[in-house]
Design a protein around this motif. Structure first.
Motif: not given
Length: 209
Positions: A162-166, A171-172, A147-149, A119-131
């Protein structure tokens, strides 16, 4: 003071219930009660105390440190992610605490460091364990951080992905079992994906396996 797994459950974290009540007492005042496991500590920092439903317990930060000796790295990570997701824990405060924590009976600094390494700096767990798992895999693989969410607007309709590279319009999405309980859920997700594809986005769908 409620502590260890009992504190984690009181704070809403996903830990197994062994039916035992765990409490933390001072070195000179151990607790001896049936069905209660007493742990003793000579150090409680100001940020180690919390209250839940008006019951005094160890804080999420202290609870994570205390559980490091009994939970696996995966289990401890799930507890950390739960607290992060619910804004009960600050990752950098945990990192600072672990940095000055020394090994002791019932505590594993090694496991704490393994949890933080994923869990490196900037890590976010998202809305679920899968994220959360997908985010760690992306970081571990050295891929550009998405970018998350991320919010996208297509023909006046706003979608959240969930995850996007605009910059690449890529997106993933994490598709976990149990998230689609109704036919209407599948219809909504299919409509959203179709609209995004027509707008030039490329989707990648990931399941737990």
């Amino acid at each position: 003071l409620i502590a260890f797994g009992t504190a984690a459950r009181l704070l809403g974290a996903p830990v197994r219930d062994d039916g035992t009540i765990h409490v933390l007492a001072s070195l000179d005042r151990p607790v001896a009660l049936d069905g209660v496991t007493s742990h003793r500590s000579g150090l409680l920092e100001p940020g180690d105390l919390a209250r839940r439903h008006d019951i005094p317990c160890t804080s999420p930060l202290r609870t994570v440190v205390d559980l490091s000796g009994t939970l696996s790295v995966k289990e401890l990570g799930l507890v950390v992610d739960h607290f992060l997701r619910n804004r009960q824990l600050d990752l950098e405060q945990l990192r600072e605490r672990v940095g000055r924590t020394r090994p002791a009976p019932g505590r594993s600094v090694k496991r704490l460091r393994q949890v933080l390494a994923a869990r490196i700096p900037g890590y976010t767990p998202g809305e679920s364990p899968l994220e959360a798992r997908i985010a760690r895999i992306i970081d571990r693989a050295g891929l550009p951080r998405p970018r998350q969410q991320h919010r996208v607007q297509v023909d006046g309709v706003r979608y959240r992905i969930d995850f996007a590279w605009p910059d690449r319009k890529l997106y993933l999405e994490g598709n976990g079992f149990g998230f689609h309980r109704l036919a209407s859920d599948l219809d909504r997700d299919a409509t959203r994906q179709n609209e995004l594809v027509l707008a030039g986005w490329t989707p990648i769908e990931i399941t737990w396996n």
